[in-house]
Design an enzyme around this catalytic site. Structure first.
Site, PDB file in Angstrom:
ATOM      1  N   ASP A  66     -13.108  -8.445   3.500  1.00  0.00           N
ATOM      2  CA  ASP A  66     -14.297  -8.408   2.634  1.00  0.00           C
ATOM      3  C   ASP A  66     -14.923  -9.800   2.550  1.00  0.00           C
ATOM      4  O   ASP A  66     -16.145  -9.957   2.587  1.00  0.00           O
ATOM      5  CB  ASP A  66     -13.930  -7.949   1.205  1.00  0.00           C
ATOM      6  CG  ASP A  66     -14.084  -6.447   1.004  1.00  0.00           C
ATOM      7  OD1 ASP A  66     -13.813  -5.708   1.975  1.00  0.00           O
ATOM      8  OD2 ASP A  66     -14.464  -6.024  -0.101  1.00  0.00           O
ATOM      9  N   TYR A 100       0.814  -1.208   0.000  1.00  0.00           N
ATOM     10  CA  TYR A 100       0.000   0.000   0.000  1.00  0.00           C
ATOM     11  C   TYR A 100       0.852   1.263   0.000  1.00  0.00           C
ATOM     12  O   TYR A 100       0.484   2.263  -0.611  1.00  0.00           O
ATOM     13  CB  TYR A 100      -0.915   0.022   1.225  1.00  0.00           C
ATOM     14  CG  TYR A 100      -2.259  -0.615   1.001  1.00  0.00           C
ATOM     15  CD1 TYR A 100      -2.366  -1.977   0.735  1.00  0.00           C
ATOM     16  CD2 TYR A 100      -3.430   0.145   1.040  1.00  0.00           C
ATOM     17  CE1 TYR A 100      -3.592  -2.554   0.536  1.00  0.00           C
ATOM     18  CE2 TYR A 100      -4.657  -0.434   0.833  1.00  0.00           C
ATOM     19  CZ  TYR A 100      -4.744  -1.780   0.582  1.00  0.00           C
ATOM     20  OH  TYR A 100      -5.963  -2.357   0.370  1.00  0.00           O
ATOM     21  N   LYS A 156       2.320 -15.346   3.404  1.00  0.00           N
ATOM     22  CA  LYS A 156       2.625 -16.126   2.200  1.00  0.00           C
ATOM     23  C   LYS A 156       4.119 -16.431   2.244  1.00  0.00           C
ATOM     24  O   LYS A 156       4.872 -16.120   1.310  1.00  0.00           O
ATOM     25  CB  LYS A 156       2.197 -15.319   0.954  1.00  0.00           C
ATOM     26  CG  LYS A 156       2.270 -16.073  -0.360  1.00  0.00           C
ATOM     27  CD  LYS A 156       1.241 -17.169  -0.510  1.00  0.00           C
ATOM     28  CE  LYS A 156       1.491 -17.960  -1.781  1.00  0.00           C
ATOM     29  NZ  LYS A 156       0.656 -19.180  -1.856  1.00  0.00           N
ATOM     30  N   ASP A 174      -3.627 -18.208   0.920  1.00  0.00           N
ATOM     31  CA  ASP A 174      -4.547 -18.924   0.027  1.00  0.00           C
ATOM     32  C   ASP A 174      -5.352 -19.955   0.816  1.00  0.00           C
ATOM     33  O   ASP A 174      -6.566 -20.088   0.666  1.00  0.00           O
ATOM     34  CB  ASP A 174      -3.790 -19.559  -1.158  1.00  0.00           C
ATOM     35  CG  ASP A 174      -2.558 -20.361  -0.750  1.00  0.00           C
ATOM     36  OD1 ASP A 174      -2.132 -20.266   0.424  1.00  0.00           O
ATOM     37  OD2 ASP A 174      -2.012 -21.083  -1.603  1.00  0.00           O
ATOM     38  N   ASP A 193      -7.032  -6.698   3.734  1.00  0.00           N
ATOM     39  CA  ASP A 193      -8.062  -6.026   2.927  1.00  0.00           C
ATOM     40  C   ASP A 193      -8.963  -7.064   2.275  1.00  0.00           C
ATOM     41  O   ASP A 193     -10.194  -6.987   2.340  1.00  0.00           O
ATOM     42  CB  ASP A 193      -7.372  -5.166   1.858  1.00  0.00           C
ATOM     43  CG  ASP A 193      -8.360  -4.446   0.962  1.00  0.00           C
ATOM     44  OD1 ASP A 193      -9.345  -3.902   1.489  1.00  0.00           O
ATOM     45  OD2 ASP A 193      -8.153  -4.434  -0.266  1.00  0.00           O
TER      46      ASP A 193
HETATM   47  C1  IPM Z   1     -10.743  -0.781   2.988  1.00  0.00           C
HETATM   48  C2  IPM Z   1     -10.814  -0.206   1.597  1.00  0.00           C
HETATM   49  C3  IPM Z   1      -9.596   0.677   1.375  1.00  0.00           C
HETATM   50  C4  IPM Z   1      -8.375  -0.199   1.469  1.00  0.00           C
HETATM   51  C5  IPM Z   1      -9.604   1.487   0.060  1.00  0.00           C
HETATM   52  C6  IPM Z   1     -10.829   2.342  -0.063  1.00  0.00           C
HETATM   53  C7  IPM Z   1      -8.365   2.311  -0.099  1.00  0.00           C
HETATM   54  O1  IPM Z   1     -10.934  -1.212   0.662  1.00  0.00           O
HETATM   55  O2  IPM Z   1     -10.695  -0.009   3.955  1.00  0.00           O
HETATM   56  O3  IPM Z   1     -10.737  -2.003   3.112  1.00  0.00           O
HETATM   57  O4  IPM Z   1      -7.972  -0.830   0.485  1.00  0.00           O
HETATM   58  O5  IPM Z   1      -7.796  -0.280   2.561  1.00  0.00           O
HETATM   59 MG    MG Z   2     -11.191  -3.143   1.509  1.00  0.00          MG
END
Ligand code: IPM
Ligand code: MG
Length: 351
Positions: A245, A135, A185, A217, A241
């Site tokens: 999700d 990042y 990893k 993975d 990240d």
């Molecule tokens: C999160 C989002 C952010 C990230 C983006 C919006 C930069 O996906 O907070 O998970 O990748 O960290």
């Molecule tokens: Mg995210």
């Protein structure tokens, strides 16, 4: 107590309004100051994170953050895009520890992307490192000598960066079921090998926590196969990240997951931090009153707990959200019909 409120883009302002209704109802002596961020700020001030917004955040005990992201800004130079506001805040306030809890809400088992008997067991906390990794490394698209374009992003972790997030994760595990799984990893990446070595070094200070390691993975696979096996998961910025999700869909909707981003900075009341739903600005449904404000309201609860030391109030808000969901109040993301303000009102009624 003073909090900075940055609603941002898309559905940000709609869901923020519901969180502020809840905050109001608690009747706490908290001063709320608003500022622009993201695409909204770019359009008004020419920058997604204007200096006055950053100053306000620095002068506050905590930041309550909606969402950023605006498709009309996608072709701007990278440093002017809305997403840079959240990355800039994480960096400027040294918010290196991102806590992303994922817990099944009773009554929602059938809405998970997983089978109900598998989903029922989800009660985990992802501790994601937030200040390093690809990042924030050197990155560019360059042209090679032979004329081909090449994109690159430098991945790295220094040992002190790994150590400080490892301590956060071990302490979190001590406060839960005392199991920590470090995800990396290391079979391919040197960055991950150092990560693993340092996590093992730090583990010597936490003999009461059972440490395990998993390749990312495999972790992605285990998270849908048997999410109940996880207590606390610690991982780097990029893997965290993605896995967070994925964890949200296991719970049922990304509209239900809150997050806290914490640094080392202690205020009079707790740790200075930024609190935001893990979802984005959802431009496709913005302005329609359809967005689920639960993750935003749960982010407020985390703010009360971690930055203002108001554990009882945090628990009250969380219980009200859980009760509303248990009572079957659901927005479109969960197959229901309730709109944004209806969902907020349902939480208020149960406070
Ligand atoms: C999160 C989002 C952010 C990230 C983006 C919006 C930069 O996906 O907070 O998970 O990748 O960290
Ligand atoms: Mg995210």
């Amino acid at each position: 107590m003073k909090i900075a409120c940055l609603a941002g883009d898309g559905i940000g302002p709609e869901i923020m309004a519901e969180a502020l209704k809840v905050l109001d109802a608690l009747g706490l002596p908290i001063e709320v100051a608003h500022a622009d961020v993201g695409g909204t700020a770019y359009k008004k001030h020419g920058h997604p994170l204007p200096p006055e917004t950053l100053e306000l955040c620095k002068a506050s005990d905590a930041v309550l953050f909606g969402a950023v992201g605006d498709p009309s800004c996608d072709n701007l130079e990278r440093h002017l895009r809305p997403e840079q506001a959240i990355l800039g805040l994480r960096q400027a306030l040294t918010l290196f520890a991102n806590l992303r809890p994922a817990t099944m809400f009773p009554g929602l088992e059938d809405l998970s992307a997983l089978r109900p008997e598998v989903a029922r067991e989800i009660d985990l906390l992802i501790v994601r490192e937030l200040n390093g990794d690809v990042y924030f490394g050197e990155k560019a698209i360059r042209t090679l000598e032979d004329g081909r374009r090449q994109g690159f992003d430098f991945m790295s972790y220094a040992e002190d960066e790994v150590r400080r997030i490892a301590h956060v994760a071990f302490r979190a595990a001590q406060g839960r079921n005392k199991r920590l799984c470090s995800v990396d990893k290391a079979n391919v990446l040197e960055t991950s090998q150092l990560w693993r070595d340092v996590v093992i070094e730090v583990s010597a200070e936490y003999p009461d926590v059972a440490l395990s390691h998993m390749y990312v993975d495999n972790a992605a696979m285990q998270l849908v196969r048997n999410p109940g096996q996880f207590d606390v998961v610690v991982t780097g910025n990029l893997f965290g990240d993605i896995l967070s999700d994925q964890a949200s869909m296991c719970v049922g909707s990304i509209g239900l997951l809150a997050s806290a981003s914490l640094g080392e900075d202690q205020t009079q009341y707790g740790t200075r931090g930024l609190y935001e739903p893990i979802h984005g600005s959802a431009p496709d449904i913005a302005g329609q009153g359809k967005a689920n404000p639960m993750a935003m309201i749960l982010s407020l609860a985390m703010l009360l707990r971690h930055s203002l030391g108001l554990e009882a109030e945090a628990a009250r808000v969380e219980a009200a959200v859980a009760k509303a969901l248990e009572d079957g109040v659901k927005g479109a993301d969960l197959g229901g019909t309730a709109g944004t303000s209806e969902l907020g009102d349902a939480v208020l009624a149960r406070l």
